[in-house]
Scaffold this active site. Structure first.
Site, mmCIF file in Angstrom:
data_model
loop_
_atom_site.group_PDB
_atom_site.id
_atom_site.type_symbol
_atom_site.label_atom_id
_atom_site.label_comp_id
_atom_site.label_asym_id
_atom_site.label_seq_id
_atom_site.Cartn_x
_atom_site.Cartn_y
_atom_site.Cartn_z
ATOM 1 N N CYS A 134 0.831 -1.206 0.000
ATOM 2 C CA CYS A 134 0.000 0.000 0.000
ATOM 3 C C CYS A 134 0.866 1.257 0.000
ATOM 4 O O CYS A 134 1.378 1.668 1.041
ATOM 5 C CB CYS A 134 -0.928 -0.006 1.217
ATOM 6 S SG CYS A 134 -1.943 1.474 1.336
ATOM 7 N N CYS A 137 -0.397 4.102 2.142
ATOM 8 C CA CYS A 137 -0.145 3.941 3.582
ATOM 9 C C CYS A 137 1.323 4.173 3.923
ATOM 10 O O CYS A 137 1.632 4.809 4.923
ATOM 11 C CB CYS A 137 -0.487 2.517 4.049
ATOM 12 S SG CYS A 137 -1.962 1.819 3.328
ATOM 13 N N ASP A 138 2.219 3.627 3.120
ATOM 14 C CA ASP A 138 3.617 3.520 3.550
ATOM 15 C C ASP A 138 4.611 4.335 2.730
ATOM 16 O O ASP A 138 5.781 4.418 3.096
ATOM 17 C CB ASP A 138 4.049 2.038 3.519
ATOM 18 C CG ASP A 138 3.201 1.190 4.471
ATOM 19 O OD1 ASP A 138 2.806 1.722 5.517
ATOM 20 O OD2 ASP A 138 2.932 0.017 4.173
#
Ligand code: NAP
Length: 308
Positions: A134, A137-138
């Protein structure tokens, strides 16, 4: 025979727990099947920095623990068991967990989706330490780093383009010599100055002890291997909605996602609702899943009021 539940919620990610919270606060006394591994995809995430309300970020498992506690506080009944079968062909609906059978007037499905992984050495061990599925997200954690994105579909293009905001270089590794992605997405990636492509290659091993330091690439045309130093590997080879239980039971699209009607959380069966990633191949965020969980609880509550 067991009492007929107002609402059974299947799944315990942000969508399931939010549906449970809203249903509990609406006095519907929801029964939640959390599954044997509760919490959903955030349980394998480290820092979550994009969930509103947590300006300093929060660890994924801790966030899910807070969701759970909040649903629990208002009386949602939480069972850490997997649902093994559903029967929506009769009313009340039947939900089975092994030998136990439950009946309900409404059901909210929030079983989520699972990122597909490569299944190679180093991948699982280094997830959250340089391996991710992701970018939203990261990606932020990879400022000025060199990254690999695996895949050749729209997700891989999107992830690669997004990651250029942070990374110094992004290399897309694709197993064939042409992308599956739509022409416009592929063009955008191919023309990006920070993106390079390695064609006909498979990442066959990820190296690193505490964090990712490199990968082994295997040429898919001749099997030859080579090493490449990188700081992170983003696997973008698709997601799989967790809908095996519902095949042949409710309407799924050609990718297996639950089909919703009229911008609501209603499925094709009256009384069965779906929320979160199990019905969303586009946004796939914790906050959108939580929002749709809230909507599903409201939709179920409205139907129950009508039925009364
Ligand atoms: P996808 O279209 O199924 O593409 C998956 C890619 O991963 C393919 O290129 C595939 O290679 C590769 N792949 C699969 N298994 C692999 C493995 N084990 N090892 C190496 N490579 C592997 O999945 P997606 O990209 O997630 O897209 C899913 C759907 O969402 C699509 O309909 C897509 O159009 C849509 N989507 C749209 C957007 C957008 O429009 N902005 C963004 C994201 C997703 P092969 O090509 O060789 O099969």
């Amino acid at each position: 025979m067991s009492a007929i539940e107002n609402v059974i919620i299947i799944g315990s990610g942000p969508a399931g727990y939010t549906a449970a919270l809203y249903a509990a606060r609406a006095d519907l006394n929801p029964l939640v099947f959390e599954g044997s591994q509760s919490g959903g995809q955030l349980m394998i995430t480290t820092d979550v920095e994009n969930y509103p309300g947590f300006p300093d970020g929060i660890m994924g498992p801790e966030l899910m623990d807070q969701f759970r506690k909040q649903a629990d506080r208002f009386g949602a009944r939480l069972i850490t068991t997997d649902v093994t079968e559903v029967d929506f062909g009769q009313r009340p609906f039947i939900v089975r967990a092994g030998a136990d059978e439950y009946r309900a007037h409404t059901v909210i499905i929030s079983t989520g989706a699972t990122a597909k992984w490569l299944g190679i050495e180093g991948e699982e061990r280094l997830t959250g330490r340089g391996v991710s599925a992701c970018a939203t997200c990261d990606g932020f954690f990879f400022r000025d780093k060199e990254l690999i994105v695996v895949g050749g579909g729209d997700s891989a293009m999107e992830e690669a383009i997004f990651l250029t905001k942070f990374a110094s270089k992004v290399t897309i590794v694709h197993r064939r010599d042409e992308f599956r992605a739509s022409a416009i997405m592929a063009k955008r990636a191919l023309e990006h100055p920070k993106i390079e492509v390695i064609w006909n290659a498979q990442v066959s091993e990820i190296h690193g002890t505490d964090e990712v330091t490199g990968v082994t690439l295997t040429d898919t045309t001749n099997g030859q291997t080579s090493e490449m130093a990188v700081d992170g590997v983003f696997v973008a080879i698709g997601h799989k909605p967790n809908t095996e239980l519902f095949e042949g039971v409710i309407d799924l699209d050609d990718k297996g996602y639950i089909v919703l009607t009229d911008r609501s959380t209603r499925t094709n069966i009256e009384g069965v609702f779906a929320a979160g990633d199990v019905a969303d191949s586009i946004y796939r965020q914790a906050i959108t899943a939580a929002g749709s969980g809230c909507a599903a609880a409201i939709d179920a509550g409205n139907l129950l009021a009508e039925l009364e």
